[in-house]
Design an enzyme around this catalytic site. Structure first.
Site, mmCIF file in Angstrom:
data_model
loop_
_atom_site.group_PDB
_atom_site.id
_atom_site.type_symbol
_atom_site.label_atom_id
_atom_site.label_comp_id
_atom_site.label_asym_id
_atom_site.label_seq_id
_atom_site.Cartn_x
_atom_site.Cartn_y
_atom_site.Cartn_z
ATOM 1 N N CYS A 139 0.835 -1.199 0.000
ATOM 2 C CA CYS A 139 0.000 0.000 0.000
ATOM 3 C C CYS A 139 0.871 1.250 0.000
ATOM 4 O O CYS A 139 1.338 1.694 1.057
ATOM 5 C CB CYS A 139 -0.939 -0.014 1.208
ATOM 6 S SG CYS A 139 -1.980 1.448 1.298
ATOM 7 N N CYS A 142 -0.413 4.093 2.086
ATOM 8 C CA CYS A 142 -0.233 3.929 3.540
ATOM 9 C C CYS A 142 1.215 4.192 3.947
ATOM 10 O O CYS A 142 1.478 4.812 4.963
ATOM 11 C CB CYS A 142 -0.547 2.504 3.999
ATOM 12 S SG CYS A 142 -1.901 1.722 3.189
ATOM 13 N N ASP A 143 2.150 3.681 3.174
ATOM 14 C CA ASP A 143 3.531 3.615 3.653
ATOM 15 C C ASP A 143 4.535 4.465 2.876
ATOM 16 O O ASP A 143 5.686 4.572 3.287
ATOM 17 C CB ASP A 143 3.993 2.148 3.637
ATOM 18 C CG ASP A 143 3.123 1.284 4.548
ATOM 19 O OD1 ASP A 143 2.717 1.799 5.616
ATOM 20 O OD2 ASP A 143 2.834 0.138 4.197
#
Ligand code: NDP
Length: 315
Positions: A139, A142-143
Site C-alpha cells: 500500500c 499507507c507507507d
C-alpha cells in the site's frame, strides 16, 4: 460431519469493513438484531491506510483506523452485536444457513450478509514475507511517506500500480517500476502519466528475483525474462501492486462467483444466487473498491435482507 449449531441468529454479517459495519447499522436500526463477526482484520483494509480524504463528511480528512473505530462505535450504539471471530466454513445447503466460526461453533441465520472484502496479492517470495513491514508494503498510500527522499521500487502494471507509482514519484527520489511483460495493463491515460514522469524508471519484461536485506529492504534483484540478465538495484522500499483477491474462498461451491472469485450479485441489488444470502463491498466489487461505495452496498444489503425477511414472514 458438521457439529450441531450452538446458536441461532436473525441476521449474520460476516466482515467488518465499511460494508459490514454499514449493513450492521441499518440492520440494527431496523430491529433485525444483527450479529457481526469481524474476521481476521477488524476494520478491514482501511486499518492499514493512513489519511482518508475522500470519505464524505470528514472535511479535514481522517485516519483510516480512526474512521473504522467510528464505524464500529456507531454500529454498536445502534445495538449490533459485534464479535471477534472468523467465519471458517459455511453450509448453505438449506435454510436457515449455517456458518462455522473459528472452526469451533456453528451459527444458524435467517439471512447472511457477506462483506469479507478483498486482500492484496503478493508475489510469493520468501524475502517479501520476511521483510513485510520492514520496507515491503502492498500500500503505497499507507507507507510511501516513510520513504520520502529515498529510492523505491514497485511491481505491477495495472491501474493500481500506475496510481501508486505516481503517488510515490511525488515523495521519492526515484521509483523503479518492474513490469513483467512488454506492455502495461493500466488505462492509456495512466500509462502516459507513468511514462512521462521524470523520476519513474520503467523496466519492461522484468521479474523480481529477490528482495535483498537482512533486517530491512536494502536492494532488489531483478531479472529480464527475455535475456535472463539480472541486476541489483539499491532501494529502501518495495511496493507490491499486482491486484487484489476477494476473500471468498469459504463460499466457493455455494455461491456464484466470477472466474477470479468475486461474488456475483444481481445488478442493482446485493442478492446472490442463494435466496437470503447477500454480498456487499469489495468481495463483490472489483471496479470501484472505495470505502464509500462499500458502505453504500452495505446499506443496500441490509435493506435487501429486511425485505427478504419480511417477504418470508421472518421479520
Ligand atoms: P489488475 O489485475 O488490473 O493488474 C494487476 C497487474 O499486476 C497486471 O499488470 C499484472 O500483469 C501484474 N501482475 C500480476 N501478478 C504479477 C506477478 N506475479 N508479477 C508481476 N506482475 C504481476 O489489478 P489492479 O489492482 O491494478 O486493478 C484492479 C481493477 O481496479 C482494474 O479493473 C483497474 O482498472 C481498477 N482500478 C482503477 C483505478 C482508476 O480508475 N483510477 C485505480 C485502481 C484500480 P499482467 O498485465 O502481465 O497480467
Amino acid at each position: 460431519m458438521a457439529s450441531e449449531a450452538t446458536e441461532k441468529v436473525h441476521v449474520l454479517i460476516i466482515g467488518s469493513g465499511p460494508a459490514g459495519y454499514t449493513a450492521a447499522i441499518y440492520a440494527a436500526r431496523a430491529n433485525m438484531k444483527p450479529v457481526l463477526y469481524q474476521g481476521i482484520q477488524p476494520g478491514g483494509q482501511l486499518t492499514i491506510t493512513t489519511e482518508v480524504e475522500n470519505y464524505p463528511g470528514y472535511p479535514e480528512g481522517i485516519q483510516g483506523p480512526e474512521m473504522m473505530v467510528h464505524f464500529e462505535k456507531q454500529a454498536a450504539r445502534m445495538g449490533a452485536d459485534i464479535r471477534y471471530g472468523l467465519a471458517t466454513k459455511v453450509d448453505f445447503n438449506k435454510q436457515p444457513y449455517r456458518v462455522e466460526i473459528d472452526e469451533e461453533k456453528w451459527i444458524e441465520a435467517d439471512a447472511v450478509i457477506i462483506s469479507t472484502g478483498a486482500s492484496a496479492k503478493w508475489l510469493g517470495l520468501e524475502s517479501e514475507q520476511r521483510l513485510n513491514g520492514f520496507g515491503v508494503s502492498a500500500c503505497a498510500v499507507c507507507d510511501g511517506f516513510f520513504f520520502k527522499g529515498k529510492d523505491v521500487a514497485i511491481v505491477g502494471a495495472g491501474d493500481t500500480a500506475a496510481e501508486e507509482a505516481l503517488y510515490l514519484s511525488k515523495l521519492c527520489t526515484t521509483v523503479h517500476m518492474f513490469i513483467r511483460r512488454d506492455q502495461m495493463r493500466a488505462s492509456k491515460v495512466m500509462q502516459d502519466r507513468v511514462l512521462n514522469a521524470p523520476n519513474i524508471k520503467v523496466y519492461w519484461n522484468t521479474d523480481t528475483d529477490e528482495i535483498l536485506g537482512e533486517k530491512k529492504v536494502e536492494a532488489v534483484r531483478v531479472k529480464n525474462n527475455q535475456t535472463n540478465e539480472t541486476q541489483e538495484i539499491p532501494i529502501s522500499g518495495f511496493f507490491v501492486a499486482i491486484g487484489h483477491q476477494p476473500n471468498s474462498d469459504i463460499f466457493k461451491g455455494w455461491i456464484d462467483m466470477d472466474e477470479t472469485g468475486y461474488i456475483k450479485t444481481i445488478p442493482g441489488t446485493t442478492k446472490t444466487n442463494l435466496e437470503g444470502v447477500f454480498a456487499a463491498g469489495d468481495v463483490q466489487d472489483k471496479n470501484y473498491r472505495q470505502a464509500v461505495t462499500a458502505a453504500g452496498s452495505g446499506c443496500m444489503a441490509a435493506l435487501d435482507a429486511e425485505r427478504y425477511l419480511t417477504s418470508k414472514g421472518l421479520a
